[in-house]
Scaffold this motif. Structure first.
Motif, PDB file in Angstrom:
ATOM      1  N   LEU A   1      59.548 -85.890 -88.259  1.00  0.00           N
ATOM      2  CA  LEU A   1      60.511 -84.976 -87.645  1.00  0.00           C
ATOM      3  C   LEU A   1      60.603 -85.300 -86.159  1.00  0.00           C
ATOM      4  O   LEU A   1      59.592 -85.288 -85.453  1.00  0.00           O
ATOM      5  CB  LEU A   1      60.070 -83.518 -87.840  1.00  0.00           C
ATOM      6  CG  LEU A   1      61.039 -82.436 -87.359  1.00  0.00           C
ATOM      7  CD1 LEU A   1      62.373 -82.540 -88.095  1.00  0.00           C
ATOM      8  CD2 LEU A   1      60.442 -81.045 -87.550  1.00  0.00           C
ATOM      9  N   ILE A   2      61.801 -85.604 -85.707  1.00  0.00           N
ATOM     10  CA  ILE A   2      62.050 -85.933 -84.310  1.00  0.00           C
ATOM     11  C   ILE A   2      62.666 -84.714 -83.642  1.00  0.00           C
ATOM     12  O   ILE A   2      63.738 -84.251 -84.033  1.00  0.00           O
ATOM     13  CB  ILE A   2      62.984 -87.158 -84.188  1.00  0.00           C
ATOM     14  CG1 ILE A   2      62.318 -88.382 -84.832  1.00  0.00           C
ATOM     15  CG2 ILE A   2      63.319 -87.441 -82.717  1.00  0.00           C
ATOM     16  CD1 ILE A   2      63.229 -89.599 -84.925  1.00  0.00           C
TER      17      ILE A   2
ATOM     18  N   LEU B   1      69.106 -93.943 -84.181  1.00  0.00           N
ATOM     19  CA  LEU B   1      68.134 -93.487 -85.170  1.00  0.00           C
ATOM     20  C   LEU B   1      68.643 -93.708 -86.592  1.00  0.00           C
ATOM     21  O   LEU B   1      67.878 -94.115 -87.477  1.00  0.00           O
ATOM     22  CB  LEU B   1      67.832 -92.004 -84.947  1.00  0.00           C
ATOM     23  CG  LEU B   1      67.087 -91.643 -83.659  1.00  0.00           C
ATOM     24  CD1 LEU B   1      67.057 -90.125 -83.476  1.00  0.00           C
ATOM     25  CD2 LEU B   1      65.670 -92.198 -83.662  1.00  0.00           C
ATOM     26  N   SER B   2      69.907 -93.436 -86.810  1.00  0.00           N
ATOM     27  CA  SER B   2      70.493 -93.623 -88.138  1.00  0.00           C
ATOM     28  C   SER B   2      70.411 -95.086 -88.558  1.00  0.00           C
ATOM     29  O   SER B   2      70.008 -95.404 -89.691  1.00  0.00           O
ATOM     30  CB  SER B   2      71.950 -93.152 -88.132  1.00  0.00           C
ATOM     31  OG  SER B   2      72.570 -93.433 -89.369  1.00  0.00           O
TER      32      SER B   2
ATOM     33  N   PHE C   1      57.640 -86.263 -83.394  1.00  0.00           N
ATOM     34  CA  PHE C   1      57.861 -86.854 -82.077  1.00  0.00           C
ATOM     35  C   PHE C   1      58.604 -85.816 -81.251  1.00  0.00           C
ATOM     36  O   PHE C   1      59.728 -85.441 -81.573  1.00  0.00           O
ATOM     37  CB  PHE C   1      58.655 -88.157 -82.150  1.00  0.00           C
ATOM     38  CG  PHE C   1      58.632 -88.897 -80.838  1.00  0.00           C
ATOM     39  CD1 PHE C   1      57.579 -89.731 -80.525  1.00  0.00           C
ATOM     40  CD2 PHE C   1      59.640 -88.715 -79.905  1.00  0.00           C
ATOM     41  CE1 PHE C   1      57.516 -90.379 -79.299  1.00  0.00           C
ATOM     42  CE2 PHE C   1      59.595 -89.356 -78.677  1.00  0.00           C
ATOM     43  CZ  PHE C   1      58.526 -90.198 -78.374  1.00  0.00           C
ATOM     44  N   ILE C   2      57.973 -85.352 -80.160  1.00  0.00           N
ATOM     45  CA  ILE C   2      58.498 -84.184 -79.464  1.00  0.00           C
ATOM     46  C   ILE C   2      59.021 -84.478 -78.067  1.00  0.00           C
ATOM     47  O   ILE C   2      59.506 -83.578 -77.389  1.00  0.00           O
ATOM     48  CB  ILE C   2      57.429 -83.078 -79.383  1.00  0.00           C
ATOM     49  CG1 ILE C   2      56.180 -83.577 -78.646  1.00  0.00           C
ATOM     50  CG2 ILE C   2      57.059 -82.591 -80.776  1.00  0.00           C
ATOM     51  CD1 ILE C   2      55.131 -82.518 -78.431  1.00  0.00           C
TER      52      ILE C   2
ATOM     53  N   VAL D   1      64.710 -89.396 -92.098  1.00  0.00           N
ATOM     54  CA  VAL D   1      63.952 -88.825 -90.996  1.00  0.00           C
ATOM     55  C   VAL D   1      64.591 -87.506 -90.578  1.00  0.00           C
ATOM     56  O   VAL D   1      65.795 -87.440 -90.322  1.00  0.00           O
ATOM     57  CB  VAL D   1      63.908 -89.802 -89.798  1.00  0.00           C
ATOM     58  CG1 VAL D   1      63.106 -89.193 -88.651  1.00  0.00           C
ATOM     59  CG2 VAL D   1      63.300 -91.135 -90.226  1.00  0.00           C
ATOM     60  N   GLY D   2      63.774 -86.467 -90.507  1.00  0.00           N
ATOM     61  CA  GLY D   2      64.270 -85.176 -90.055  1.00  0.00           C
ATOM     62  C   GLY D   2      64.526 -85.181 -88.557  1.00  0.00           C
ATOM     63  O   GLY D   2      63.803 -85.846 -87.803  1.00  0.00           O
ATOM     64  N   CYS D   3      65.533 -84.452 -88.113  1.00  0.00           N
ATOM     65  CA  CYS D   3      65.887 -84.396 -86.695  1.00  0.00           C
ATOM     66  C   CYS D   3      66.245 -82.979 -86.277  1.00  0.00           C
ATOM     67  O   CYS D   3      66.870 -82.230 -87.041  1.00  0.00           O
ATOM     68  CB  CYS D   3      67.083 -85.310 -86.394  1.00  0.00           C
ATOM     69  SG  CYS D   3      66.757 -87.081 -86.598  1.00  0.00           S
ATOM     70  N   LEU D   4      65.848 -82.643 -85.054  1.00  0.00           N
ATOM     71  CA  LEU D   4      66.219 -81.378 -84.436  1.00  0.00           C
ATOM     72  C   LEU D   4      67.080 -81.651 -83.224  1.00  0.00           C
ATOM     73  O   LEU D   4      66.814 -82.588 -82.464  1.00  0.00           O
ATOM     74  CB  LEU D   4      64.973 -80.602 -83.991  1.00  0.00           C
ATOM     75  CG  LEU D   4      63.910 -80.307 -85.051  1.00  0.00           C
ATOM     76  CD1 LEU D   4      62.747 -79.556 -84.421  1.00  0.00           C
ATOM     77  CD2 LEU D   4      64.500 -79.513 -86.215  1.00  0.00           C
TER      78      LEU D   4
END
Length: 238
Positions: free
Chosen positions: A106-107, A119-120, A88-89, A130-133
């Motif tokens: 991956l967000i 999100l948590s 999700f970009i 869930v991966g996050c940037l």
């Protein structure tokens, strides 16, 4: 609603476009001494139907990106049988956290502590990691999405400590009218600072159809390519 069959010749169009993008990536890797294996190509399929996504999967694409939850959720459900990683970009609204966490692996657009909490909470509720940037505002204008570089360390620490989430690295878009080389060099500096504190956060999501070579030269690990793969966008209607 299931998408109709793609038009005749669409697979050939996508195959040619994918080959061209791969050539550009390889050329940039050779120019900078990098390996193609260091890079993940994300096909940004927004406004395009699931039928195109299936064709890309047949051609070997494994990472797909969307930036609108309603469209992304529908495609993820329709293509649940495919071996895809979903990115999700776009900017994430906190009221969409429950939906996005259900399918995104991956967000890319985490830019505020309130969103980390939302999100948590949802990741824990559904039992997913869930991966996050951290999205970085390279023009110091967070109102357009992204955290100021000075605010990134605290946000990265919050993500690293949040149950159900995994800090994977940073993401940015080169500001309109800016020099991509300068923008991505700044992102690389931010990424190095984050990785120093969080060694596993080694993802740098940068580079799109027009500036992927500059992003590769400045350390990008994930490229978000839409137009060069799928063509000019038209409004998507389901």
């Amino acid at each position: 609603m299931i998408d109709p069959d793609p038009p005749a010749g669409r697979r050939s169009e996508l195959a040619a476009a994918l080959a061209d993008v791969e050539r550009r990536i390889l050329d940039a890797c050779r120019a900078t001494g990098r390996s193609r294996e260091e890079l993940t190509l994300i096909a940004v399929t927004k406004t395009y139907p699931a039928a195109d996504l299936r064709l890309l999967a047949e051609l070997g694409v494994r990472d797909v990106g969307e930036n609108r939850d309603q469209e992304a959720a529908a495609k993820a459900a329709e293509c649940a049988d495919l071996p895809l990683t979903w990115h999700f970009i776009g900017q994430v609204q906190t009221n969409k956290a429950r939906s996005i966490v259900a399918y995104a692996d991956l967000i890319h657009g985490v830019d505020r502590s309130r969103l980390v909490a939302a999100l948590s909470r949802e990741a824990v509720r559904v039992g997913r990691e869930v991966g996050c940037l951290v999205q970085v505002a390279l023009d110091d204008r967070p109102e357009r999405g992204g955290a100021r570089p000075a605010d990134v360390p605290a946000l990265a620490a919050a993500l690293a400590e949040a149950p159900g989430l995994r800090l994977r690295g940073v993401m940015a878009v080169a500001p309109l009218g800016s020099d991509p080389d300068v923008a991505f060099a700044r992102l690389f500096e931010v990424a190095q600072a984050v990785q120093k504190e969080h060694p596993g956060a080694d993802v740098i999501s940068a580079g799109m159809s027009g500036d992927l070579a500059q992003a590769i030269a400045k350390g990008a690990t994930h490229l978000r390519v839409g137009t060069a793969l799928l063509g000019r966008r038209t409004p998507f209607v389901r």
